[in-house]
Design a protein around this motif. Sequence first.
Motif, mmCIF file in Angstrom:
data_model
loop_
_atom_site.group_PDB
_atom_site.id
_atom_site.type_symbol
_atom_site.label_atom_id
_atom_site.label_comp_id
_atom_site.label_asym_id
_atom_site.label_seq_id
_atom_site.Cartn_x
_atom_site.Cartn_y
_atom_site.Cartn_z
ATOM 1 N N PRO A 150 0.818 -1.209 0.000
ATOM 2 C CA PRO A 150 0.000 0.000 0.000
ATOM 3 C C PRO A 150 0.860 1.270 0.000
ATOM 4 C CG PRO A 150 -0.669 -1.511 1.745
ATOM 5 C CD PRO A 150 0.658 -1.984 1.243
ATOM 6 N N TYR A 151 0.811 2.022 -1.081
ATOM 7 C CA TYR A 151 1.568 3.267 -1.170
ATOM 8 C C TYR A 151 0.787 4.247 -2.023
ATOM 9 C CZ TYR A 151 2.675 2.628 -6.072
ATOM 10 O OH TYR A 151 2.548 2.508 -7.435
ATOM 11 N N CYS A 152 1.134 5.505 -1.942
ATOM 12 C CA CYS A 152 0.533 6.523 -2.804
ATOM 13 C C CYS A 152 1.489 7.702 -2.923
ATOM 14 C CB CYS A 152 -0.815 6.985 -2.240
ATOM 15 S SG CYS A 152 -1.686 8.143 -3.321
ATOM 16 N N LEU A 153 1.649 8.206 -4.120
ATOM 17 C CA LEU A 153 2.412 9.436 -4.366
ATOM 18 C C LEU A 153 1.442 10.614 -4.356
ATOM 19 C CD1 LEU A 153 4.459 8.262 -7.498
ATOM 20 C CD2 LEU A 153 5.032 7.928 -5.093
ATOM 21 N N ILE A 154 1.918 11.752 -3.899
ATOM 22 C CA ILE A 154 1.115 12.970 -4.001
ATOM 23 C C ILE A 154 1.889 14.004 -4.816
ATOM 24 C CG2 ILE A 154 0.037 14.875 -2.763
ATOM 25 C CD1 ILE A 154 -0.570 13.124 -0.474
ATOM 26 N N ASN A 155 1.202 14.537 -5.819
ATOM 27 C CA ASN A 155 1.731 15.645 -6.629
ATOM 28 C C ASN A 155 2.943 15.252 -7.469
ATOM 29 O OD1 ASN A 155 0.672 18.197 -7.125
ATOM 30 N ND2 ASN A 155 2.321 19.234 -6.041
ATOM 31 N N GLN A 156 3.046 13.986 -7.817
ATOM 32 C CA GLN A 156 4.119 13.549 -8.708
ATOM 33 C C GLN A 156 3.643 12.343 -9.501
ATOM 34 O OE1 GLN A 156 7.075 14.913 -9.346
ATOM 35 N NE2 GLN A 156 7.957 13.313 -10.617
ATOM 36 N N ASP A 167 -3.085 13.737 -7.540
ATOM 37 C CA ASP A 167 -2.480 14.942 -8.098
ATOM 38 C C ASP A 167 -3.573 15.970 -8.340
ATOM 39 O OD1 ASP A 167 -0.500 16.602 -9.074
ATOM 40 O OD2 ASP A 167 0.266 15.170 -10.540
ATOM 41 N N ALA A 168 -3.175 17.155 -8.765
ATOM 42 C CA ALA A 168 -4.132 18.200 -9.136
ATOM 43 C C ALA A 168 -3.940 18.528 -10.611
ATOM 44 C CB ALA A 168 -3.923 19.440 -8.276
ATOM 45 N N ASP A 169 -4.915 19.191 -11.178
ATOM 46 C CA ASP A 169 -4.859 19.547 -12.598
ATOM 47 C C ASP A 169 -3.976 20.781 -12.786
ATOM 48 O OD1 ASP A 169 -5.262 19.966 -15.288
ATOM 49 O OD2 ASP A 169 -7.336 20.691 -15.066
ATOM 50 N N HIS A 170 -2.662 20.565 -12.734
ATOM 51 C CA HIS A 170 -1.735 21.689 -12.842
ATOM 52 C C HIS A 170 -1.657 22.244 -14.268
ATOM 53 C CE1 HIS A 170 -0.628 20.979 -8.765
ATOM 54 N NE2 HIS A 170 -0.158 19.777 -9.013
ATOM 55 N N VAL A 171 -1.923 21.404 -15.248
ATOM 56 C CA VAL A 171 -1.976 21.911 -16.628
ATOM 57 C C VAL A 171 -3.116 22.918 -16.739
ATOM 58 C CG1 VAL A 171 -2.339 21.326 -19.054
ATOM 59 C CG2 VAL A 171 -0.978 19.806 -17.609
ATOM 60 N N GLY A 172 -4.284 22.517 -16.243
ATOM 61 C CA GLY A 172 -5.449 23.400 -16.298
ATOM 62 C C GLY A 172 -5.266 24.664 -15.471
ATOM 63 N N VAL A 298 -3.748 30.467 -7.792
ATOM 64 C CA VAL A 298 -4.521 29.282 -8.165
ATOM 65 C C VAL A 298 -4.677 28.413 -6.921
ATOM 66 C CG1 VAL A 298 -4.592 27.208 -9.603
ATOM 67 C CG2 VAL A 298 -3.682 29.346 -10.548
ATOM 68 N N ARG A 299 -5.903 28.180 -6.530
ATOM 69 C CA ARG A 299 -6.169 27.383 -5.327
ATOM 70 C C ARG A 299 -6.067 25.893 -5.649
ATOM 71 N NH1 ARG A 299 -11.376 29.072 -2.422
ATOM 72 N NH2 ARG A 299 -9.947 30.697 -1.666
ATOM 73 N N VAL A 300 -5.164 25.215 -4.926
ATOM 74 C CA VAL A 300 -4.983 23.762 -5.067
ATOM 75 C C VAL A 300 -5.547 23.105 -3.802
ATOM 76 C CG1 VAL A 300 -3.320 21.897 -5.396
ATOM 77 C CG2 VAL A 300 -2.888 24.136 -6.427
#
Length: 343
Positions: A150-156, A167-172, A298-300
């Motif tokens: 069990p693992y998870c990456l955030i923002n990569q 992750d978030a929609d950083h392109v948008g 930009v609010r993330v």
Amino acid sequence: MNTLANRKDVARLAGVSEATVSRVFNNVSPLREETKRKVLQAAKELNYHPNVIAQNFAKGKSHNIGVIVPYLPKVNVMSTHYFSELVSGIGAKLGESGYGLLLLFQTPDERKNYVQLFQSQRVDGCIILGSSDNAAEIKAIEELHQLQLPYCLINQTYSGYSFHSIDADHVGGSFQATSFLLDKGFPHVIFINGPKEYSNSLDRFKGYKQAFDKRNVQISKEFVFEGNYSRKSGYQAAKEISKLLPISKAIFSANDRMAIGLIQGLGELGLQAGTDYAIIGYDDSEIARMTSPPLTTVRVPLYEMGKLAAEKILNFITGNESEQQIRLPVTLIERKSTSLDMY
């Protein structure tokens, strides 16, 4: 790409069944010493570690989830909006579920071995913050993925790999910010981005470029700068960026910290945000509301991203399927730092 050994590999090398391999490591029934010896020898040769990994995972012995954050000398990462919001979201969800949060700091040059955390029975799952695109990091995450831990990456995210991530929609988000400035009549937008080893930096550049592409305008390399997401790097870029302001009075910063450093540096040169130039940050940190003037940004949803990552880990532990890669929407928040119009 190296594949980690599994129970079938051990059984094949030892000349026994997979069930026998399981019995040896779980010690659930009498076995001949010779059989045990062959299985253990095969496991050693293949560097196979099922005991504390699989058993600790199955039994949930530690009831801790490891949250891995980068350790940088002289930098208190937990004081930053980015990390504090993510960790707060993770902690809130884990607390609801009776799990503890084990904060683990990792130096950039430290050997990456996330599997070891499971082998040592310290964690039942791990969430990785601040991972970057390099071979050692990818190999360490790939080991977790192949072992189905069990693992998870955030923002990569990593191109070509289907690692578990939030992750978030950083392109948008970057597209929104750049388009907002271009729609105000600025012919160019000065962009200060983060390091290319982070996928969110690449995404922000992609969104920046898409805003120009939509208008059939070429971006100019002289308007693109690279910082390291610190306030200091924004401050240090101020002098060079000030030279471009006669051409374009619009700036987009890939995070609020660099934007605030840039505002400080330009202020020392006699230039005021919202009056002499327009500037947009990214993240919507608390300090963005406290700058003078308040910072358009930009609010993330960092807190929500943390909660989702923890939920994903808990679902993994309980055997519930969840979406492998999730991206959350972002929102442009307009404030007075962009009150200046080109015309």
